[in-house]
Design an enzyme around this catalytic site. Structure first.
Site, PDB file in Angstrom:
ATOM      1  N   GLY A   1       0.896  -1.388  -0.145  1.00 13.24           N
ATOM      2  CA  GLY A   1      -0.168   0.136   0.046  1.00 13.24           C
ATOM      3  C   GLY A   1       0.977   1.181  -0.080  1.00 13.24           C
ATOM      4  N   THR A   2       2.022   1.355   0.653  1.00 15.52           N
ATOM      5  CA  THR A   2       2.820   2.334   0.842  1.00 15.52           C
ATOM      6  C   THR A   2       3.400   2.691  -0.542  1.00 15.52           C
ATOM      7  OG1 THR A   2       3.338   1.841   2.933  1.00 15.52           O
ATOM      8  CG2 THR A   2       4.881   3.221   1.867  1.00 15.52           C
TER       9      THR A   2
ATOM     10  N   ASN B   1      -7.745   3.751   8.939  1.00 15.67           N
ATOM     11  CA  ASN B   1      -7.193   2.721   9.698  1.00 15.67           C
ATOM     12  C   ASN B   1      -7.269   2.646  11.309  1.00 15.67           C
ATOM     13  OD1 ASN B   1      -5.181   4.946   8.793  1.00 15.67           O
ATOM     14  ND2 ASN B   1      -3.891   4.267  10.000  1.00 15.67           N
TER      15      ASN B   1
ATOM     16  N   SER C   1      -3.666  -3.467  -0.300  1.00 13.94           N
ATOM     17  CA  SER C   1      -2.591  -4.186   0.372  1.00 13.94           C
ATOM     18  C   SER C   1      -2.943  -5.514   0.543  1.00 13.94           C
ATOM     19  CB  SER C   1      -2.078  -3.276   1.440  1.00 13.94           C
ATOM     20  OG  SER C   1      -1.108  -3.988   2.234  1.00 13.94           O
TER      21      SER C   1
ATOM     22  N   THR D   1      11.703  -6.906 -11.362  1.00 14.78           N
ATOM     23  CA  THR D   1      11.230  -8.374 -11.484  1.00 14.78           C
ATOM     24  C   THR D   1      10.211  -8.593 -10.398  1.00 14.78           C
ATOM     25  OG1 THR D   1      13.343  -8.894 -12.382  1.00 14.78           O
ATOM     26  CG2 THR D   1      11.923 -10.630 -11.309  1.00 14.78           C
TER      27      THR D   1
ATOM     28  N   CYS E   1       0.363   2.964  13.433  1.00 10.42           N
ATOM     29  CA  CYS E   1       1.158   2.461  12.608  1.00 10.42           C
ATOM     30  C   CYS E   1       2.708   3.020  12.652  1.00 10.42           C
ATOM     31  CB  CYS E   1       0.630   3.197  11.066  1.00 10.42           C
ATOM     32  SG  CYS E   1      -0.793   2.224  10.360  1.00 10.42           S
TER      33      CYS E   1
HETATM   34  C1  LIG Z   1      -5.095   3.252   5.279  1.00  9.36           C
HETATM   35  C2  LIG Z   1      -3.391   2.554   5.110  1.00  9.36           C
HETATM   36  N1  LIG Z   1      -2.938   2.881   3.874  1.00  9.36           N
HETATM   37  C3  LIG Z   1      -1.773   2.261   3.488  1.00  9.36           C
HETATM   38  C4  LIG Z   1      -1.112   1.563   4.475  1.00  9.36           C
HETATM   39  C5  LIG Z   1       0.244   0.762   4.122  1.00  9.36           C
HETATM   40  O1  LIG Z   1       0.231  -0.400   3.257  1.00  9.36           O
HETATM   41  P1  LIG Z   1       1.407  -1.349   3.308  1.00  9.36           P
HETATM   42  O2  LIG Z   1       1.555  -1.804   4.775  1.00  9.36           O
HETATM   43  O3  LIG Z   1       0.925  -2.467   2.275  1.00  9.36           O
HETATM   44  O4  LIG Z   1       2.441  -0.551   2.856  1.00  9.36           O
HETATM   45  C6  LIG Z   1      -1.469   1.167   5.668  1.00  9.36           C
HETATM   46  C7  LIG Z   1      -0.968   0.245   6.481  1.00  9.36           C
HETATM   47  O5  LIG Z   1      -1.168   0.196   7.741  1.00  9.36           O
HETATM   48  C8  LIG Z   1      -2.998   1.700   5.833  1.00  9.36           C
HETATM   49  O6  LIG Z   1      -3.711   1.313   7.067  1.00  9.36           O
END
Ligand SMILES: Cc1ncc(COP(=O)(O)O)c(C=O)c1O
Length: 381
Positions: free
Chosen positions: A71-72, A149, A197, A235, A321
């Protein structure tokens, strides 16, 4: 000691069925999907099948799925990708976005871009007026998360879509927390881009996707050999992608039942928390069925978290987080919650394995821990 995991918004345990489809790609399937021999072709087919599984789960077209490392990366990709195509433009986001949307936008403000914020109300919801307050014209991206989150609050994404269309901007929603906990349909949301994610839905960590429609033209974040339609070179992590695809398939099959079950747990939990004097944040608005964010006045969140952890209950604190960040939750501060109360914030996020017994034993333990902490506070005062 019995151990209970109540932190599924942070990450989830990989499903055994997911792990079993990944294993061949970790053990014997050594193909690089760009190779033309049978090993390579096999790897390519596996990736394309996973792409279809992801697309099916969110009602998108497979060609709209771009695999990333999570997700990041997907969030950084859409922010940078949209910004670079439109120098000096304005980037719009809500003031409760995850840091992986907020930080890249903030970084770009030091390089000539502007940032405007959509401010949430006391319930953590973006009101219509927030959109009306944005007067910038040259907007390249508007990003609003589907579900938060921390609070679990679900935003009305149709407002984001209308606003972005009016400004001819790319609309994006971070659906990392929503996906797997509520129905998420890319086709019906009428937005241009969405982030997913894998590790929040019982898939492996280190893989995710940016869903991007064909109309949206963005610059890559990572350049190289041109994988993922030239948008994400490198890759592919085949085993993880295959696992992500399987996790998407499984989560779609079980969604109705699992969200009903977690809603029952949430209702019971919140009833008892309130009886014990807790404040439940965003209690009255549309929230994910697995998430409860709460605080007890005059009880420090991290102290209670540690005490509960020692008794076997894994829950999260306000700034869940980032364990290094001791500041109160930026989401609660954005909602105008008092800083002292925000310091007490704790989050419980249910998952597939949790039962009603977990909730009742948690409440029993919590009662005892609260009593101990209150006695200690009384002695110290
Ligand atoms: C709302 C939200 N976006 C993005 C992320 C980041 O995702 P990833 O851990 O796959 O990088 C998180 C992770 O906690 C999240 O809660």
């Amino acid at each position: 000691m019995q151990k209970v995991y109540f932190d599924h918004n942070a990450t989830t345990a990989i499903d055994k069925k997911v792990l079993s489809v990944m294993m061949p790609y970790l053990e014997t399937q050594q193909g690089n999907p760009t190779s033309q021999h049978s090993f390579g072709r096999h790897a390519r087919t596996a990736i394309e099948e996973a792409r279809e599984q992801v697309a099916l789960a969110i009602h998108a077209h497979p060609s709209e799925v771009i695999f990333t490392s999570g997700g990041t990366e997907a969030n950084n990709m859409i922010v940078h990708g949209a910004a670079i195509k439109n120098p000096q433009s304005t980037l719009v986001r809500s003031n409760i976005e995850h840091p992986c949307v907020a930080r890249p936008m903030e970084a770009l403000t030091h390089q000539g871009w502007h940032q405007d914020l959509l401010k949430v109300n006391h319930d953590g919801v973006i009101p219509d007026e927030a959109y009306k307050s944005i007067t910038a014209d040259n907007i390249s991206l508007v990003s609003v998360m589907l579900a938060n989150n921390e609070t679990g609050v679900i935003q009305e994404v149709s407002r984001l879509s209308d606003f972005a269309k009016g400004k001819k901007a790319i609309s994006h929603t971070d659906a990392v927390q929503a996906f797997g906990k509520m129905e998420v349909r890319f086709d019906e949301l009428e937005i241009d881009a969405m982030t997913l994610s894998s590790h929040k839905i019982y898939g492996p960590q280190g893989v995710g996707a940016l869903i991007l429609n064909k109309r949206s033209d963005i610059e890559p974040l990572i350049y190289g050999g041109g994988q993922e339609k030239n948008l994400r070179s490198g890759t592919e992590n085949i085993a993880a992608i295959v696992g992500f695809g399987k996790a998407c398939e499984l989560i779609s099959e079980s969604l109705k039942e699992s969200s009903m079950r977690s809603r029952e747990l949430q209702t019971t939990l919140e009833f008892h928390l309130k009886t014990l004097g807790a404040e439940i944040f965003s209690e009255k608005v549309k929230r994910l069925s697995n998430t409860t964010f709460f605080a007890f006045k005059d009880i420090e969140g991290s102290t209670l978290l540690t005490a509960l952890d020692k008794k076997g209950f894994a829950i999260a604190s306000g700034s869940a987080c980032s364990s290094v960040n001791k500041e109160p939750s930026h989401v609660l501060l954005a909602m105008g919650i008092d800083e002292d109360l925000a310091r007490g914030a704790l989050r419980i996020s249910f998952g597939n394995q949790n039962t009603i017994n977990d909730v009742t034993s948690f409440i029993e333990t919590l009662k005892k821990e609260l009593q101990t902490l209150k006695q200690l506070t009384a002695i110290a005062a």
